[in-house]
Design an enzyme around this catalytic site. Structure first.
Site, PDB file in Angstrom:
ATOM      1  N   GLU A 150      -4.456 -15.165  29.170  1.00 19.47           N
ATOM      2  CA  GLU A 150      -5.881 -15.461  29.332  1.00 19.47           C
ATOM      3  C   GLU A 150      -6.615 -14.206  29.821  1.00 19.47           C
ATOM      4  O   GLU A 150      -7.669 -13.847  29.318  1.00 19.47           O
ATOM      5  CB  GLU A 150      -6.054 -16.616  30.316  1.00 19.47           C
ATOM      6  CG  GLU A 150      -7.456 -17.207  30.314  1.00 19.47           C
ATOM      7  CD  GLU A 150      -7.617 -18.300  31.368  1.00 19.47           C
ATOM      8  OE1 GLU A 150      -8.716 -18.849  31.450  1.00 19.47           O
ATOM      9  OE2 GLU A 150      -6.656 -18.584  32.102  1.00 19.47           O
ATOM     10  N   ARG A 201      11.673 -21.180  32.540  1.00 17.28           N
ATOM     11  CA  ARG A 201      11.977 -22.604  32.395  1.00 17.28           C
ATOM     12  C   ARG A 201      12.689 -22.897  31.072  1.00 17.28           C
ATOM     13  O   ARG A 201      13.360 -23.921  30.949  1.00 17.28           O
ATOM     14  CB  ARG A 201      10.695 -23.434  32.575  1.00 17.28           C
ATOM     15  CG  ARG A 201      10.219 -23.431  34.037  1.00 17.28           C
ATOM     16  CD  ARG A 201       9.033 -24.340  34.278  1.00 17.28           C
ATOM     17  NE  ARG A 201       7.812 -23.790  33.720  1.00 17.28           N
ATOM     18  CZ  ARG A 201       6.900 -23.133  34.419  1.00 17.28           C
ATOM     19  NH1 ARG A 201       7.059 -22.928  35.711  1.00 17.28           N
ATOM     20  NH2 ARG A 201       5.819 -22.666  33.825  1.00 17.28           N
TER      21      ARG A 201
END
Lengths: 187, 253
Positions: B177, B140
């Site tokens: 994560e 993006r």
């Protein structure tokens, strides 16, 4: 069709664009002469010319949607969209777009892949472009055209910076015009 | 190199809006002033903060701003532009995993004025500041980076997932994560001494931006600032970036 045969014959910008592309042999696999556009986008003047050529072509064609194919199409399509006042729609690999999507399969040299688009991103009847850095077999662009048409858009043209010369024989891709700036660079 | 200077304090204006479902507090902090001889410092924010009272019952849903929210002070129309940008971002609950509120910028890209305003806000900040490189993070960051680079006369350098860039690259591993990922950039894309701004759509934990900062630093480039459309404040990315300045348009709490 190639730009040089369609109004831009002898345009020095086309040579500069071709010169700005780097050929990397045997990437990603032996036998492939990879056309690397990163040296084009890092050359501000040439990158600007590239976008300007597309914007000049499409500005008065009543286009409200510019769709870019992930990921290198993302480097060109948004600037074209901004230049003509159209919306930008990313066409993405599976699982990247949140919310409701439609999906279209296409052939790779070995195997298949899929391209996704958001449902409702276009209104029926909107006029659209599809942009990618390079067109080879046209498989990816064909999937892109189908996605836009399934959502009710009218694909006006597909446009790429680089196109394989075989395509000179075919002005149309799935019945849609194809516009290409340069042929692949040779070593 | 021209530094992004220390801003001078301006009056902070607040508009407080209470609605039946969520309350929002909008603040505008300082703007930076024309360049002085000050050393590079942590740049100030131009932020538009919103508190979200949890996921809406009907999802996905476009954000709505009440009319009073728009009536904040108007420096170069900046607040109007930011409120429009913020209103076009779509929140999708439980994507890509349960419990995550995904900030979807594709709806911003469907609004040509909001997209243009987004780019203009970054261009206004970085033009004429001797920025040589806009580094955009796949994928993006490839949407926002090139228009900014083109407008300010900088080169665009893609920071990519592994094995996408041909030729000679350097790699940097960073934490997710669960597990790690790798970011790559071309060795020849930049020169030592150049000034760069890193662009991505959103900053969460700051791990991705930090990897990009390290890569550019290894090649002798000065990262002047990181620029994102959205910041997820709870995830403390700003702290993780430490002394590296961060500029965002919309801050989500």
């Amino acid at each position: 069709m190639f730009a040089a045969e369609n109004g831009l014959k002898g345009d020095p910008r086309l040579k500069a664009i071709s010169d700005a592309i780097t050929v990397v042999p045997h990437f990603p696999k032996p036998g492939i002469m990879f056309q690397d556009i990163t040296t084009l986008v890092s050359n501000h003047k040439v990158f600007k010319h590239t976008v300007e050529i597309f914007v000049d072509r499409y500005r008065d064609m009543d286009i409200s949607v510019v769709a870019g194919v992930e990921a290198r199409g993302f480097m060109f399509a948004p600037s074209i969209a901004l230049g003509i006042g159209a919306k930008f729609i990313p066409l993405r690999k599976p699982g990247k777009l949140p919310g409701e999507v439609i999906s279209e399969a296409y052939e790779l040299e070995y195997g298949k892949d899929r391209l996704e688009m958001h449902v409702g991103a276009v209104k029926p009847g909107e006029r659209a472009l599809v942009i990618d850095d390079l067109v080879a077999t046209g498989g990816t662009l064909s999937a892109a055209i189908r996605l836009l048409e399934r959502n009710g858009a009218e694909v006006v043209e597909c446009a790429c910076v680089i196109g394989l010369p075989e395509l000179k024989e075919r002005r149309l891709l799935n019945g849609k015009p194809l516009y290409v700036l340069v042929e692949p660079r040779e070593l | 190199m021209n530094a992004l200077s220390q801003p001078s304090p301006l009056k902070i204006k607040e508009a407080k809006i209470a609605s039946s479902r969520r309350s929002s507090v909008f603040t505008k902090s300082c703007f930076f002033t024309p360049n002085t001889a000050a050393a590079p410092s942590r740049s100030d924010l131009l932020i538009y903060s919103r508190f979200t009272a949890g996921a809406s019952a009907t999802a996905p849903e476009r954000r709505r701003m009440s009319g009073a929210a728009m009536a904040t002070s108007n420096v170069d129309g900046t607040d109007d532009r930011i409120s429009r940008i913020a209103s076009t971002i779509r929140v999708i609950p439980d994507f890509p995993k349960p419990g995550i509120l995904f900030q979807d910028i594709t709806t911003l890209l469907l609004d040509p004025k909001a997209f243009k305003d987004t780019i203009d806000l970054f261009v206004e900040r970085y033009k004429d500041k001797n920025i040589n490189v806009i580094a955009g993070i796949e994928a993006r960051g490839f949407i926002f980076g090139p228009p900014i680079a083109l407008a300010i006369g900088a080169k665009f350098v893609p920071m990519r997932k592994p094995k996408k860039l041909p030729g000679e690259v350097i790699s940097e591993e960073y934490s997710l994560e669960y597990g790690t990922d790798v970011m790559e950039m071309h060795v020849g894309a930049v020169q030592p001494g150049e000034n760069a701004v890193i662009v991505d759509d959103l900053v969460a934990t700051g791990g991705t931006l930090n990897a990009a900062i390290r890569l550019l630093g290894r090649l002798g480039v000065t990262v002047v600032e990181c620029a994102c459309v959205i910041e997820l404040k709870e995830l403390k990315g700003r702290e993780k970036l430490g002394d590296n300045p961060l500029f965002v348009l919309v801050s989500e709490t």
